[in-house]
Design a protein around this motif. Structure first.
Motif, PDB file in Angstrom:
ATOM      1  N   TRP A 146       0.843  -1.070  -0.091  1.00 24.93           N
ATOM      2  CA  TRP A 146      -0.038  -0.059  -0.164  1.00 24.93           C
ATOM      3  C   TRP A 146       0.931   1.220  -0.172  1.00 24.93           C
ATOM      4  CZ3 TRP A 146      -2.356  -2.996   4.379  1.00 24.93           C
ATOM      5  CH2 TRP A 146      -3.280  -3.991   4.184  1.00 24.93           C
ATOM      6  N   THR A 147       1.833   1.140  -0.682  1.00 24.07           N
ATOM      7  CA  THR A 147       2.926   2.364  -1.114  1.00 24.07           C
ATOM      8  C   THR A 147       2.454   3.585  -1.096  1.00 24.07           C
ATOM      9  OG1 THR A 147       4.714   0.381  -1.171  1.00 24.07           O
ATOM     10  CG2 THR A 147       5.148   2.628  -1.464  1.00 24.07           C
ATOM     11  N   ARG A 148       1.644   3.766  -2.165  1.00 23.60           N
ATOM     12  CA  ARG A 148       1.002   4.835  -2.622  1.00 23.60           C
ATOM     13  C   ARG A 148       0.417   5.654  -1.532  1.00 23.60           C
ATOM     14  NH1 ARG A 148       1.737   8.584  -6.903  1.00 23.60           N
ATOM     15  NH2 ARG A 148      -0.050   9.421  -7.425  1.00 23.60           N
ATOM     16  N   ALA A 149      -0.234   5.054  -0.627  1.00 23.82           N
ATOM     17  CA  ALA A 149      -0.954   5.728   0.298  1.00 23.82           C
ATOM     18  C   ALA A 149       0.082   6.040   1.621  1.00 23.82           C
ATOM     19  CB  ALA A 149      -2.042   4.539   1.264  1.00 23.82           C
ATOM     20  N   ALA A 150       0.980   5.129   1.671  1.00 26.96           N
ATOM     21  CA  ALA A 150       2.126   5.497   2.505  1.00 26.96           C
ATOM     22  C   ALA A 150       2.826   6.908   2.255  1.00 26.96           C
ATOM     23  CB  ALA A 150       3.097   4.267   2.647  1.00 26.96           C
ATOM     24  N   VAL A 151       2.963   7.059   0.965  1.00 24.70           N
ATOM     25  CA  VAL A 151       3.671   8.350   0.544  1.00 24.70           C
ATOM     26  C   VAL A 151       2.786   9.606   0.794  1.00 24.70           C
ATOM     27  CG1 VAL A 151       4.266   9.851  -1.563  1.00 24.70           C
ATOM     28  CG2 VAL A 151       5.099   7.345  -1.337  1.00 24.70           C
ATOM     29  N   GLU A 152       1.292   9.300   0.568  1.00 23.89           N
ATOM     30  CA  GLU A 152       0.466  10.468   0.898  1.00 23.89           C
ATOM     31  C   GLU A 152       0.481  10.656   2.462  1.00 23.89           C
ATOM     32  OE1 GLU A 152      -2.629  13.414   1.047  1.00 23.89           O
ATOM     33  OE2 GLU A 152      -1.033  12.689  -0.676  1.00 23.89           O
ATOM     34  N   LEU A 153       0.446   9.594   3.014  1.00 26.79           N
ATOM     35  CA  LEU A 153       0.504   9.834   4.649  1.00 26.79           C
ATOM     36  C   LEU A 153       1.902  10.386   5.317  1.00 26.79           C
ATOM     37  CD1 LEU A 153      -0.419   9.169   7.608  1.00 26.79           C
ATOM     38  CD2 LEU A 153       0.769   6.602   7.410  1.00 26.79           C
ATOM     39  N   HIS A 154       2.825  10.025   4.505  1.00 31.72           N
ATOM     40  CA  HIS A 154       4.214  10.776   4.840  1.00 31.72           C
ATOM     41  C   HIS A 154       4.096  12.452   4.415  1.00 31.72           C
ATOM     42  CE1 HIS A 154       8.412  12.113   3.895  1.00 31.72           C
ATOM     43  NE2 HIS A 154       8.501  11.535   5.290  1.00 31.72           N
ATOM     44  N   ARG A 155       3.512  12.657   3.171  1.00 32.91           N
ATOM     45  CA  ARG A 155       3.281  13.985   2.796  1.00 32.91           C
ATOM     46  C   ARG A 155       2.379  14.810   3.883  1.00 32.91           C
ATOM     47  NH1 ARG A 155      -0.041  17.383   1.257  1.00 32.91           N
ATOM     48  NH2 ARG A 155      -1.931  15.795   1.333  1.00 32.91           N
ATOM     49  N   ARG A 156       1.358  14.149   4.389  1.00 36.12           N
ATOM     50  CA  ARG A 156       0.549  14.692   5.240  1.00 36.12           C
ATOM     51  C   ARG A 156       1.104  15.135   6.638  1.00 36.12           C
ATOM     52  NH1 ARG A 156      -4.982  12.175   6.328  1.00 36.12           N
ATOM     53  NH2 ARG A 156      -5.081  14.178   7.413  1.00 36.12           N
ATOM     54  N   CYS A 157       1.937  14.231   7.065  1.00 36.76           N
ATOM     55  CA  CYS A 157       2.878  14.257   8.489  1.00 36.76           C
ATOM     56  C   CYS A 157       3.747  15.501   8.102  1.00 36.76           C
ATOM     57  CB  CYS A 157       3.360  13.090   8.828  1.00 36.76           C
ATOM     58  SG  CYS A 157       2.279  11.715   9.277  1.00 36.76           S
ATOM     59  N   GLN A 158       4.491  15.555   7.214  1.00 35.43           N
ATOM     60  CA  GLN A 158       5.683  16.425   6.946  1.00 35.43           C
ATOM     61  C   GLN A 158       4.949  18.021   6.933  1.00 35.43           C
ATOM     62  OE1 GLN A 158       8.576  15.815   4.030  1.00 35.43           O
ATOM     63  NE2 GLN A 158       9.855  14.874   5.329  1.00 35.43           N
ATOM     64  N   ALA A 159       3.650  17.781   6.047  1.00 36.95           N
ATOM     65  CA  ALA A 159       2.956  19.228   5.901  1.00 36.95           C
ATOM     66  C   ALA A 159       2.679  19.796   7.099  1.00 36.95           C
ATOM     67  CB  ALA A 159       1.683  19.038   4.827  1.00 36.95           C
ATOM     68  N   VAL A 160       2.300  19.333   8.318  1.00 36.45           N
ATOM     69  CA  VAL A 160       2.121  19.849   9.737  1.00 36.45           C
ATOM     70  C   VAL A 160       3.295  20.671  10.188  1.00 36.45           C
ATOM     71  CG1 VAL A 160       1.637  19.465  12.042  1.00 36.45           C
ATOM     72  CG2 VAL A 160       0.473  17.957  10.187  1.00 36.45           C
ATOM     73  N   GLY A 161       4.413  20.069   9.972  1.00 38.43           N
ATOM     74  CA  GLY A 161       5.516  20.993  10.482  1.00 38.43           C
ATOM     75  C   GLY A 161       5.564  20.989  12.002  1.00 38.43           C
ATOM     76  N   ALA A 162       5.772  22.437  12.458  1.00 39.20           N
ATOM     77  CA  ALA A 162       5.700  22.723  13.857  1.00 39.20           C
ATOM     78  C   ALA A 162       4.355  23.051  14.151  1.00 39.20           C
ATOM     79  CB  ALA A 162       6.726  23.852  14.213  1.00 39.20           C
ATOM     80  N   GLY A 163       3.414  23.149  13.302  1.00 40.96           N
ATOM     81  CA  GLY A 163       1.927  23.600  13.649  1.00 40.96           C
ATOM     82  C   GLY A 163       1.011  22.641  14.346  1.00 40.96           C
ATOM     83  N   PRO A 164      -0.126  22.817  14.657  1.00 42.58           N
ATOM     84  CA  PRO A 164      -0.933  22.168  15.176  1.00 42.58           C
ATOM     85  C   PRO A 164      -1.328  20.573  14.530  1.00 42.58           C
ATOM     86  CG  PRO A 164      -2.198  23.830  14.611  1.00 42.58           C
ATOM     87  CD  PRO A 164      -0.958  24.074  14.372  1.00 42.58           C
TER      88      PRO A 164
END
Length: 348
Positions: free
Chosen positions: A242-260
């Protein structure tokens, strides 16, 4: 000639340190338990087209026994060939094992095939002193940039204290660490060692804690330094499916940064962990971990069967039903449609 990370092609170091998805690459076999080169390359193409930043080959998910049947160099070669088809060079990581002579020999093979770093297993060093472990790591790092590996003791790893990781992080050609003890205390030992070595700018931290992926990627590890340490990516067996979904998950986690952190994103930690429990066969002490990955890939058509080199490695009772249940429960964490749309091209 030995390879230093400073000699990498432009962009490799920056992308490794920025963080990416690196699947631990499985082994495609025929029913006769022989290498299936077509499907082996299809897997590599799948991971790279899904958005992975690199590939880890010759690691646990590839089956350590490839060395016993003469497949170490062939499987590394196939992944390198698939990587050469990409417009942007993926980060290629080769697993190396054994005592120093074997690990150095494998590192030289990987270097000759264009790999950028080696993921160093210390499982063969049970009973060794910390000085012996550090000397071994330094010897391999003299050949290739080093990706450290804290493997969970449940599957053969060694307990490695913060003092070891401080000394490991002090090796100039050490570039990253896969943190995979499946233990929060031990995970903090790695981070403490890197911080105390003042190596956070050079050492990229990657989660291998398949039981805690999302939380690892979202947590600012403020251990009293100038700035929190961050786990920037993952080198994971779980991300071999399910690697395509993992890439999207990683992108979402990185997009948060130092924010809430959005509550729905944080909630994915438990969902991904429950999926991993099925894939990795936690109920049977990880007996079906590789077969579980193979079964997902078989259902998608990427593999022809779930065969492992060891005929005793197969699904545990009830594991297939658990895989079906988590896939139905969390369809947003699967990528069946993506695979279906591209499978023929990857197999061509």
């Amino acid at each position: 000639m030995p390879l230093r990370w400073e000699d990498w092609p432009t962009g490799i170091a920056e992308r490794l340190r920025a963080g990416c998805v690196i699947p631990a690459h499985p082994l495609a076999l025929t029913a006769e338990r022989k290498l299936d080169p077509r499907r082996q390359k299809a897997l590599s193409r799948y991971y790279l087209d899904a958005g992975s930043g690199g590939l880890a080959v010759g690691v646990h998910t590839t089956q350590f026994a490839i060395r016993d049947v003469g497949l170490y160099e062939p499987v590394l070669t196939i992944a390198a060939e698939a990587a050469s088809e990409q417009a942007t060079t993926p980060i290629l990581v080769a697993g190396v094992v054994g005592r120093t002579e074997q690990a150095v020999r494998e590192a030289r093979i990987a270097r000759g095939l264009g790999y950028h770093a080696v993921l160093l297993s210390l499982a063969a060093w049970k009973g060794a002193s910390e000085d012996e472990l550090v000397a071994h790591c330094a010897a391999v790092a003299a050949e290739m940039p080093l990706f450290g590996f804290y493997l969970q003791p449940a599957v053969g790893g060694l307990p490695l204290p913060a003092s070891f990781w401080r000394r490991f992080a002090g090796i100039p050609n050490a570039v990253a660490i896969k943190i995979a003890p499946f233990n929060r205390y031990a995970t903090l030992d790695v981070l403490r060692g890197v911080q105390d070595a003042c190596a956070a700018d050079r050492i990229a931290l990657y989660t291998g804690n398949d039981d805690h992926i999302v939380a690892d990627l979202l947590t600012p590890f403020d251990l009293g330094g100038d700035k929190p340490l961050r786990i920037v990516g993952g080198l994971l067996g779980h991300w071999s499916v399910w690697t395509r979904a993992a890439v999207e998950l990683h992108r979402r986690c990185q997009a948060v940064g130092a924010g809430p952190i959005p509550a729905d994103l944080l909630a994915l930690d438990a969902q991904v962990t429950e999926m991993n429990a099925a894939v990795f066969d936690v109920a049977h002490a990880f007996h079906g971990v590789i077969a579980g990955c193979h079964e997902i890939l078989r259902r998608q058509g990427l593999l022809d069967g779930i065969w492992c080199l060891d005929p005793h490695e197969t699904l545990s009772p009830g594991q297939a039903e658990l895989l079906s249940a988590v896939a139905a429960r969390y369809p947003h964490l699967t990528d069946d449609a993506f695979v279906r749309d591209n499978l023929a091209r990857w197999l061509a």
